[in-house]
Write an enzyme that holds these catalytic residues in place. Structure first.
Site: not given
Ligand code: BGC
Length: 901
Positions: A752, A476
């Protein structure tokens, strides 16, 4: 006394910048004064085309004369028109409040880029046909992972002569995806991950390098191009280069060398390169001397002209190696691999030193975690291969290798293929990120808080790669706007982010569609992500406002106001009676136990951000003097607030998704968000606070039950409502879910997810969004906030919470150094504050003992419950909650509060 000369001269927020491409760059400086209440009453700037002129106090381009103003930041240049590609020198002096002139500052300089449109009509070149390789998976959301065709690194060169002594020799270059520039055998600039990521079709960035000291009679310029983000699957193509070498001779004559068909091109040792993929270098592919004059390039191909892009100067700190980490340990696995542990999760790559037979293939795989058996856990990398391969040339001596066009997010490296057994000297970790300068320091008596803060610093820097990224390890590393704005306040406390965010705001503006909508990810490499979740695209308004508050940057407002207004109006077209029902996608993302919000309705977070952003727009309209629009948007914000309350407010709490018919529990985020924006009707506020506290204290035992949105605001809301101690418990316990839990489980950067997850899934070990807590550390524990834009007024209001016995914070603001340090011992509390020259202070001195005495530098200013001795520089403004407030001008202050018998 003569005032001290101005310091820290900046042009466009940068020290000695190269490539300034605006006609009226902004100049700033900082002032220091031992006197309290000092302020600038006037300044004078001299800007000259030569250092000798400046030395004789001549500003041939600009002599402002004495300008009566207190402005010392972002003064716009308004002298003779600046020429492109020229060096300018400037200095400044100031008059203090006694109207005494300071000596001149030390000189500073900048070099201009191309100021006038069309001055540089760039020619872009590339190879006739790039050699290619196939890499795995670079298309998000990661999981489609189709193979990608990327180019092997491309080498380009040309020679040029410099016939006389150069007064200035500059290389302006954009090499896409990324480039390494070489001149006469040496690397120029940081290399690797430059230039910054943009939507190249709208704007590619060029870097400016001063090579005056390196040019000779005969020169060779060499460029290596890597793929970066300039790849087919993002709608671009193979790598390409534009370059302009401009030499100004001492005689004043100029010579320009462009990128054109005279450049020669070839393949070289970097056989494969991809951001996620890693790099493969075969050192047996020998092109020695290719970047020096005299190399025989007849076997190389002629470069061809290719399509290019509009250009602008890169006016932000480059990406470079900022720190070198030796391995903490090296462990040999039974299978013959060695695991290097750097003791810290970070972004970057490693530097390998090895010797051995030609063709020996050494493989380095990077990961954030190990499996229990000590082998590498590649799970969180998802589809990023994160593997660098180096094939030894084998000519006897030790070979040193660093990859050029990739980076990894890792703590561990698995090395295979090393001849013999590698020791710690075989590998060094290099921390790589946009090199923003540190602007904040923060420390407390509570070790856990210090460690959370440290982890946030590593995480923040790991996620600054010319854009704010979500993570550095998996496939990402995009500019997710939610992550960007949730961590932005923390970032501006810790680092000088002015230039970095100004660039990113431009990326956001360029990503706007004609209908006003914005994407979730900027630059919009992933075209499917329009229109954004309003909680993500709030980054636009949030960042503009943040730059206003912290840097008083009016140009940012002027540049973005119209686009921001179009965005807000776009949201209006999506609203259904002021409620945004259709745009939400992620909402209060990643709450404990899941990814999607389980309790906070997504229409609610979308509508809340709509209100949040309209208020910002109204405020910015007022700054620009657009009073009618300011009023109109303020009214709209009121209407949205009312609709929000009608839609989501019950008798004592805001709406929550019910997971079962008996679930009537209040939800933390649902209640915290409207409290944060003061949207709750006055008669219900206590009840809503009580619902929030009920969830925090009784249902969750002082744990967060918030996703990334609620987490950003909940501690502030609790503190403002008088529940600072509850907020402190939430921030500092060590059990799941919480920051302390992550650290107790071995995290060195924040995760995260609140959960400890280690598989091949969305569980990056280095996301920054939950790092928003650091803003609370600075604002609440140290107590520092800007009351006026650009820290022209500073509030110091420390909270004595939990077991804290001291907190100290220092900020390097645009106005100058700001600081607060408090210390609590048995019956004394001390508070030292620093307010910059020209600013005013509103100092809230904690008052833990009724009837106590407050002294400042030995004088009693407050005693019992009333002001005592008078000091014109420190004016008491009465009790306010748990503090006594004093109004001051600039200076250093040392308060002491003493318990009286
Ligand atoms: C990213 C997030 C981002 C999110 C949007 C993820 O894959 O890593 O941090 O904000 O997608 O839902």
């Amino acid at each position: 006394m003569t005032p001290l000369p101005p310091q820290r001269l900046r042009c466009e927020y940068l020290s000695e910048p190269l490539g300034v491409d605006t006609a009226s760059p902004r100049l700033s400086w900082q002032l220091e004064s031992p006197a309290r209440g000092d302020r600038q009453t006037a300044f004078q700037i001299l800007l000259a085309s030569a250092p000798e002129l400046l030395r004789s106090d001549i500003g041939d381009y600009w002599d402002t004369g004495r300008v009566e103003t207190d402005r010392a930041a972002s003064v716009e240049y308004a002298g003779e028109s600046l020429q492109s590609c020229a060096r300018y020198h400037w200095k400044v002096r100031w008059w203090d409040r006694e109207r005494q002139a300071s000596p001149w500052s030390e000189p500073a300089s900048f070099v201009t880029g191309y100021i006038h449109p069309g001055e540089w009509k760039p020619k872009w070149i590339g190879p006739r046909q790039a050699e290619a390789f196939r890499s795995k998976g670079t298309v998000l959301l990661g999981h489609q992972g189709a193979d990608d065709t990327q180019a092997c690194a491309i080498y380009l060169r040309r020679e040029f002569a410099v016939k006389d002594r150069a007064a200035l020799a500059m290389i302006f270059i954009s090499g896409l995806g990324h480039y390494e520039l070489r001149l006469n055998g040496e690397r120029v600039g940081p290399g690797g991950l430059e230039p910054g990521w943009t939507d190249f079709k709208k704007k590619a960035l060029y870097a400016s390098h001063d090579v005056t000291a390196f040019v000779r009679e005969r020169n060779a310029v060499g460029v290596i191009l890597g793929n970066g983000r300039h790849i087919e699957s993002y709608g671009y193509g193979t790598p390409r280069l534009t370059c302009r070498i401009e030499v100004e001779y001492e005689s004043g004559e100029r010579e320009v060398i462009f990128s054109d068909e005279r450049w020669r091109t070839s393949g070289g040792p970097v056989r494969e390169n991809g951001l996620y993929y890693g790099e493969r270098t075969d050192a047996r592919v020998v092109i020695d001397g290719w970047d020096r004059p005299g190399f025989d390039d007849r076997a190389w191909d002629q470069a061809v002209m290719v399509a290019g892009y509009p250009l602008a100067a890169q006016m932000m700190p480059p990406i470079r190696v900022t720190r070198r980490l030796p391995p903490r340990s090296v462990r040999r696995l039974a299978a013959g691999a060695s695991i290097f542990d750097f003791g810290q999760n970070f972004s970057g790559w490693t530097r390998l030193t090895a010797a051995g037979p030609a063709g020996t293939e050494i493989r380095l795989r990077h990961a954030e975690l190990l499996h229990e058996d000590g082998t590498l856990n590649l799970g969180p990398n998802e589809n990023a291969e994160a593997t660098d391969v180096y094939i030894l040339r084998g000519d006897g001596g030790p070979e040193v290798y660093e990859p050029k066009f990739t980076y990894h997010g890792f703590r561990y490296v698995e090395m295979t293929g090393f001849p013999g057994e590698p020791g710690p000297e075989a590998l060094e970790g290099l921390f790589v990120h946009s090199d923003v300068s540190p602007a904040g320091e923060f420390r407390t008596s509570n070790e856990l808080i210090n460690r959370i803060h440290e982890a946030i610093l590593w995480g923040q820097l790991s996620n600054l790669m010319s854009i704010p990224t979500d993570c550095p390890q998996r496939d990402e590393r995009h500019g997710w706007l939610g992550d960007a704005h949730l961590s932005a306040e923390e970032a501006v406390f810790n680092f000088d982010m002015a230039a970095f965010y100004a660039k990113f705001l431009d990326d956001i503006r360029l990503a706007q569609k004609d209908d006003g909508s914005l994407p979730d990810v900027v630059p919009p490499y992933l075209p499917r992500l329009y229109p954004a979740d309003p909680a993500w695209s709030s980054a636009y308004a949030t960042l503009v406002e943040l730059l206003w508050d912290h840097y008083a940057d009016r140009r940012v407002i002027a540049t973005h106001y119209a686009a921001l207004k179009r965005y807000i109006d776009y949201l209006g077209t999506c609203a259904d009676e002021h409620i945004i029902r259709k745009l939400g996608k992620y909402g209060d993302w990643c709450p404990p136990g899941g990814i999607v919000p389980k309790k906070t309705p997504v229409e609610m977070t979308s509508t809340w951000y709509y209100c949040h952003d309209i208020r910002i727009l109204a405020r910015l309209a007022a700054v620009l003097g657009r009073d009618e629009e300011a009023r109109r948007y303020a009214r709209l914000a009121e209407a949205v607030k009312d609709a929000f309350n009608t839609a989501f407010l019950g008798e004592s709490q805001y709406a929550a998704i019910r997971v079962s018919p008996v679930d009537n529990y209040p939800n933390q985020s649902s209640n915290a968000l409207p409290l944060y924006l003061d949207m709750v009707p006055a008669d219900l506020k206590d009840k809503v606070v009580a619902s929030l506290v009920q969830s925090v204290a009784r249902q969750q035992d002082y744990h967060v039950d918030t996703g990334i949105l609620g987490t950003r605001y909940i501690l502030d809301v609790l503190t403002a409502a008088g529940h600072g101690q509850a907020a402190f418990r939430m921030a500092t316990h060590k059990s799941y879910p919480g920051w302390g839990y992550m650290l107790a489980e071995g995290a060195t950067t924040l995760w995260e997810r609140w959960e400890k997850l280690t598989g091949h899934a969305m569980n990056s070990q280095n996301h920054i969004m939950l790092g928003s807590i650091d803003g609370w550390f600075y604002r609440v524990l140290a107590g520092l906030s800007p009351l006026l834009p650009g820290w022209q007024a500073v509030r110091v209001r420390p909270h004595l919470l939990g077991d804290l016995s001291f907190v100290e914070a220092r900020l390097d603001t645009v106005a100058g150094p700001v600081g607060a340090a408090w210390r609590l011992a048995d019956e004394t509390l001390s508070l030292e504050c620093r307010i910059p020259v020209g600013a005013s202070g509103e100092i809230h001195v904690p008052f833990p003992w009724p009837g106590a005495r407050i002294t400042e530098s030995g004088r009693t200013l407050w005693s019992g419950d009333a002001p005592a001795e008078k000091d014109p520089e420190i004016v008491p403004a009465g009790r306010a909650g748990a503090w006594v407030v004093f109004k001051t001008g600039s200076g250093a202050f040392r308060f002491e509060v003493k318990k009286t018998a």
